[in-house]
Scaffold this active site. Structure first.
Site, PDB file in Angstrom:
ATOM      1  N   CYS A  37      -0.484   6.399   9.766  1.00 57.52           N
ATOM      2  CA  CYS A  37       0.761   5.752  10.187  1.00 57.52           C
ATOM      3  C   CYS A  37       0.463   4.502  10.992  1.00 57.52           C
ATOM      4  O   CYS A  37      -0.329   4.518  11.928  1.00 57.52           O
ATOM      5  CB  CYS A  37       1.580   6.704  11.054  1.00 57.52           C
ATOM      6  SG  CYS A  37       2.384   7.994  10.122  1.00 57.52           S
ATOM      7  N   CYS A  59       7.039  -6.719   6.753  1.00 59.28           N
ATOM      8  CA  CYS A  59       8.126  -5.991   7.405  1.00 59.28           C
ATOM      9  C   CYS A  59       9.067  -6.957   8.106  1.00 59.28           C
ATOM     10  O   CYS A  59       8.646  -8.004   8.592  1.00 59.28           O
ATOM     11  CB  CYS A  59       7.569  -4.987   8.412  1.00 59.28           C
ATOM     12  SG  CYS A  59       8.838  -3.873   9.078  1.00 59.28           S
ATOM     13  N   GLU A 100       0.838  -1.197   0.000  1.00 63.87           N
ATOM     14  CA  GLU A 100       0.000   0.000   0.000  1.00 63.87           C
ATOM     15  C   GLU A 100       0.874   1.248   0.000  1.00 63.87           C
ATOM     16  O   GLU A 100       1.969   1.265   0.564  1.00 63.87           O
ATOM     17  CB  GLU A 100      -0.925  -0.009   1.226  1.00 63.87           C
ATOM     18  CG  GLU A 100      -1.939  -1.144   1.153  1.00 63.87           C
ATOM     19  CD  GLU A 100      -2.903  -1.207   2.333  1.00 63.87           C
ATOM     20  OE1 GLU A 100      -3.982  -1.803   2.160  1.00 63.87           O
ATOM     21  OE2 GLU A 100      -2.580  -0.681   3.412  1.00 63.87           O
ATOM     22  N   CYS A 125       3.644   8.593   0.601  1.00 61.95           N
ATOM     23  CA  CYS A 125       4.156   7.679   1.618  1.00 61.95           C
ATOM     24  C   CYS A 125       4.269   6.312   0.947  1.00 61.95           C
ATOM     25  O   CYS A 125       3.254   5.708   0.594  1.00 61.95           O
ATOM     26  CB  CYS A 125       3.188   7.647   2.797  1.00 61.95           C
ATOM     27  SG  CYS A 125       3.692   6.570   4.124  1.00 61.95           S
ATOM     28  N   CYS A 170       2.205  -1.656  15.237  1.00 56.01           N
ATOM     29  CA  CYS A 170       2.076  -1.435  13.792  1.00 56.01           C
ATOM     30  C   CYS A 170       1.399  -2.613  13.109  1.00 56.01           C
ATOM     31  O   CYS A 170       1.792  -3.764  13.308  1.00 56.01           O
ATOM     32  CB  CYS A 170       3.467  -1.216  13.196  1.00 56.01           C
ATOM     33  SG  CYS A 170       3.461  -0.951  11.419  1.00 56.01           S
ATOM     34  N   CYS A 216       7.508  -4.222  15.501  1.00 58.38           N
ATOM     35  CA  CYS A 216       6.909  -3.181  16.336  1.00 58.38           C
ATOM     36  C   CYS A 216       5.480  -3.583  16.712  1.00 58.38           C
ATOM     37  O   CYS A 216       4.666  -3.892  15.835  1.00 58.38           O
ATOM     38  CB  CYS A 216       6.909  -1.851  15.591  1.00 58.38           C
ATOM     39  SG  CYS A 216       8.555  -1.336  15.041  1.00 58.38           S
TER      40      CYS A 216
END
Length: 347
Positions: free
Chosen positions: A339, A114, A94, A107, A121, A118
């Protein structure tokens, strides 16, 4: 077995020129194709209208253009646009376009999933499936630039590597994409308008400095106390704050640039005066500014936005000691484009 066709955008300009010489053509033909691939962002060889049909057919026989496709576009009530981008192997990432009165910011994602973990997230809940290639990163920027021109009547002004993935864990491809984004032979954007946002990989921050990268650097910090940061971002155990600090000092000595700390204040996690004082101490190591970011929930309820008073307390502690602070309100929350929310829900 038939040999797999090569991704033509993996070739340098020189390699393309050499290829045309090897098939008995002129080297300038390679330059023409290179311009179509990057400056004009051609989706297919048939778009290359100043090249003969025979040559285009020959290119089709030898190469592919692994172009992305915007599979789904969503528009937020605040104007933010989120693209679900389908890659050539049917994986999805995305990317987001954030408009304001003075700028439009892309962005962009650098990995499918990933590498890091974290806890706050949504992307981290996806395993890292693969790194994006330079052209796949570049294509996201081209798509968002086109949307910016179409919907906001102005070109893209800024790029942030803050989408899916940890950009410094895909260092070579991200830097190659930035090279093409800033090249006159590509999009010709200024490096000053590009920010790489990292969760903090010390060795790669030092490499950025050694490579004299002219981009801006942002660090997702979220706590300046090791035990707290490790709870939020478990990889901090491997890359502790002392190592991060040393890398950032090294980076600043090399670049003389001010960096940005991205920081979310959560209720009951990092919302005390001691947390704010620890951040202030960390801010003293290198010239910096702090973005206090509104938290965007990802459904599990463990992390909750701290009170306005806690955010104000942070702001007061920092500003009273000469640190520039910006309180960032989230954009695109209603389409999960803010975010920490990017997670292929549309996939």
């Amino acid at each position: 077995m038939k040999e797999k066709k090569k991704d033509i955008r993996a070739l340098t300009k020189q390699q393309l020129q050499d290829f045309f010489v090897s098939v008995g053509d002129k080297s300038f033909r390679g330059s023409q194709v290179y311009e179509w691939l990057w400056n004009k962002a051609a989706h297919s060889f048939d778009d290359m209208t100043n090249i003969s049909i025979e040559t285009r057919e020959m290119l089709k026989e030898n190469f592919v253009i692994n172009h992305i496709r915007v599979d789904r576009m969503q528009r937020s009530s605040d104007g933010t646009i989120k693209n679900a981008v389908k890659l050539h192997d049917s994986l999805t990432v995305e990317s987001v376009l954030i408009p304001t009165k003075t700028r439009t910011t892309a962005c962009v994602s650098s990995q499918v999933g990933c590498s890091l973990d974290c806890k706050f997230c949504a992307t981290a809940k996806l395993k890292r499936m693969r790194n994006l290639n330079p052209d796949e990163i570049y294509d996201q920027v081209v798509a968002i630039d086109n949307e910016s021109r179409l919907y906001f009547d102005r070109p893209l002004s800024n790029i942030v590597f803050m989408g899916m993935g940890e950009p410094l864990m895909n260092y070579n491809n991200v830097m190659k994409a930035i090279e093409m984004i800033t090249s006159p032979e590509g999009l010709g954007m200024s490096t000053k308008r590009i920010t790489v946002s990292t969760s903090g990989v010390p060795k790669m921050i030092k490499k950025l400095a050694d490579d004299n990268a002219k981009i801006k650097l942002a660090v997702s910090l979220h706590s300046a106390i090791d035990e707290v940061r490790t709870q939020i971002m478990p990889f901090n155990e491997t890359f502790p704050l002392e190592d991060l600090r040393d890398a950032l000092v090294y980076w600043h000595e090399k670049t003389k640039s001010r960096l940005t700390y991205e920081y979310i204040v959560w209720k009951g996690i990092n919302d005390t005066f001691e947390d704010a004082k620890a951040l202030l101490k960390f801010c003293k190591y290198v010239p910096c500014k702090v973005n206090l970011i509104e938290y965007n929930p990802i459904d599990d309820g463990k992390f909750k936005q701290a009170s306005g008073e806690a955010t104000q307390m942070y702001q007061n502690v920092l500003e009273q000691n000469g640190i520039t602070v910006t309180v960032r309100r989230s954009r695109g929350k209603d389409i999960d484009a803010a975010c920490g929310q990017l997670a292929n829900k549309s996939a």
